[in-house]
Design a protein around this motif. Structure first.
Motif, short mmCIF file in Angstrom:
data_model
loop_
_atom_site.label_atom_id
_atom_site.label_comp_id
_atom_site.label_asym_id
_atom_site.label_seq_id
_atom_site.Cartn_x
_atom_site.Cartn_y
_atom_site.Cartn_z
N ASP A 198 46.59 36.00 61.21
CA ASP A 198 47.71 36.84 60.82
C ASP A 198 47.56 38.26 61.38
O ASP A 198 48.55 38.93 61.68
N ILE A 199 46.32 38.70 61.51
CA ILE A 199 46.03 40.02 62.07
C ILE A 199 44.89 39.88 63.08
O ILE A 199 43.92 39.15 62.83
N ILE A 200 45.01 40.57 64.23
CA ILE A 200 43.98 40.53 65.25
C ILE A 200 43.54 41.95 65.59
O ILE A 200 44.36 42.81 65.90
N GLU A 201 42.23 42.19 65.50
CA GLU A 201 41.65 43.45 65.94
C GLU A 201 40.64 43.14 67.03
O GLU A 201 39.96 42.12 66.98
N LEU B 98 38.15 40.40 65.79
CA LEU B 98 38.21 40.08 64.37
C LEU B 98 39.56 39.45 64.06
O LEU B 98 40.61 40.04 64.33
N PHE B 99 39.53 38.22 63.56
CA PHE B 99 40.74 37.54 63.07
C PHE B 99 40.77 37.72 61.55
O PHE B 99 39.78 37.45 60.87
N LYS B 100 41.93 38.12 61.03
CA LYS B 100 42.12 38.21 59.59
C LYS B 100 43.25 37.29 59.16
O LYS B 100 44.25 37.15 59.87
N ASN C 161 45.02 34.53 53.58
CA ASN C 161 44.33 33.87 52.46
C ASN C 161 42.94 34.45 52.21
O ASN C 161 42.19 33.94 51.37
N GLY C 162 42.59 35.51 52.96
CA GLY C 162 41.30 36.16 52.76
C GLY C 162 40.21 35.74 53.71
O GLY C 162 39.14 36.36 53.75
N ALA C 163 40.45 34.71 54.51
CA ALA C 163 39.45 34.25 55.47
C ALA C 163 39.38 35.21 56.66
O ALA C 163 40.36 35.90 56.98
#
Length: 331
Positions: free
Chosen positions: A195-198, A215-217, A220-222
């Motif tokens: 859902d989010i990529i850094e 970093l993948f976010k 669901n918290g994973a």
């Protein structure tokens, strides 16, 4: 016994030789042709892997009516033009990863394959390996409970003489496209599209990423933490961690030599999970799948679907955008 599927190989580099070796392990598959930009390279390849046809151009290979399917083993930046050439000649294709340089090229390649009704698949060989299937089976059985994190490292210091393609931006060089793709693929095969990529990278003198931290976010918290590098030698391992246990893929997590270790409960017990393994480098699994797809008259793999390839490339695009990695193909 099904129909014999006649293979051609486009490009005569190191990976093409490994693939040709493993093709000998595939029933109903026969290597009949090779294409290079020089006859000297085609002759040298054919000396090790005898074929009926040797071509000194990619165009001649694509036009050869005795070839059913072509394995494209050229540098990353050439995949787009090579695939379009072969599709225009009605040839089925297995194209090395990364499939293209960006999602724009990927969509054009897939659209032409659909228009021509010709088989096309990305050669992401890890998806066809026995340990990949075993990990998916363990996850579906709930061995880990809810997966909360995926940690993947892939890195090595290139040995001299260093292959120019690793650092040349015109050839799609850089760690994220060459090896970081395996990290992203593994994380996405477990947690899905993030859902989010850094991302952050350190540049080589040529401008490509020598190192890239991702970093993948997930909502669901994973999380998934991915690192690729040409600056240091890493263990090249992966950990998949859940509420009930952990799966560890040992060194070279992306190829058939990796071992699956399962840790349950408080992680103080280790079980080595056995998987069947054939001789060869591991490319025979994807080659066997393509051969069977063509025998069935399929134009798209049910395992490595167009949607899978496009989703992975869109994710790589997002990683590069976040890290500031650009190529001429993006213009």
């Amino acid at each position: 016994m099904g129909a014999i599927i006649r293979w051609g190989i486009l490009g005569c580099g190191h990976i093409a030789k490994k693939f040709a070796t493993d093709l000998l392990l595939v029933k109903d598959a026969r290597l009949v042709a090779v294409g290079s930009r020089s006859m000297a390279k085609a002759d040298a390849f054919a000396a090790a892997f005898p074929v009926e046809y040797k071509h000194d151009s990619y165009e001649a290979l694509a036009a050869n009516p005795a070839v059913d399917v072509i394995y494209i083993a050229t540098p990353h930046s050439l995949h787009y033009e090579n695939v379009l050439l072969c599709l225009q000649h009605g040839k089925a294709i297995l194209c090395e990863k990364p499939f293209a340089m960006n999602s724009r090229q990927t969509k054009a390649m897939i659209n032409l394959a659909k228009e021509k009704k010709v088989f096309l698949m990305e050669a992401l060989w890890s998806k066809f390996l026995p340990q990949y299937d075993k990990v998916q089976e363990m996850l579906s059985q709930g061995k880990l409970g809810a997966v909360k994190s995926v940690l993947v490292n892939f890195g090595f210091k290139p040995l001299a003489p260093v292959s120019p393609r690793l650092y040349d931006p015109l050839l799609g060089g850089g760690s994220i496209m060459d090896i970081g793709i395996y990290n992203a693929f593994l994380a996405m095969s477990i947690l899905g599209k993030p859902d989010i990529i850094e991302a952050s990278m350190t540049a080589a003198p040529t401008g490509v990423d020598e190192q890239c931290a991702v970093l993948f976010k997930y909502n669901n918290g994973a999380v998934a933490q991915l690192f690729s590098t040409f600056a240091t030698d890493l263990a090249t391992e992966a950990d998949i961690c859940g509420t009930e246990g952990r799966i560890r893929l040992t060194s070279r997590f992306f190829d058939p030599t990796a071992r699956i270790e399962y840790y349950s409960g408080r992680l103080d017990t280790r079980e080595v999970v056995e998987v069947p393994r054939e001789d060869g480098f591991g490319y025979q699994y994807e080659a066997r799948h393509v051969t069977e797809c063509l025998q069935k008259g399929l134009t798209e793999s049910p395992v490595m679907r167009f949607a899978d390839t496009l989703e992975l490339m869109e994710t790589l695009d997002a990683i590069r955008k976040a890290a500031g990695i650009k190529y001429a193909a993006d213009e």
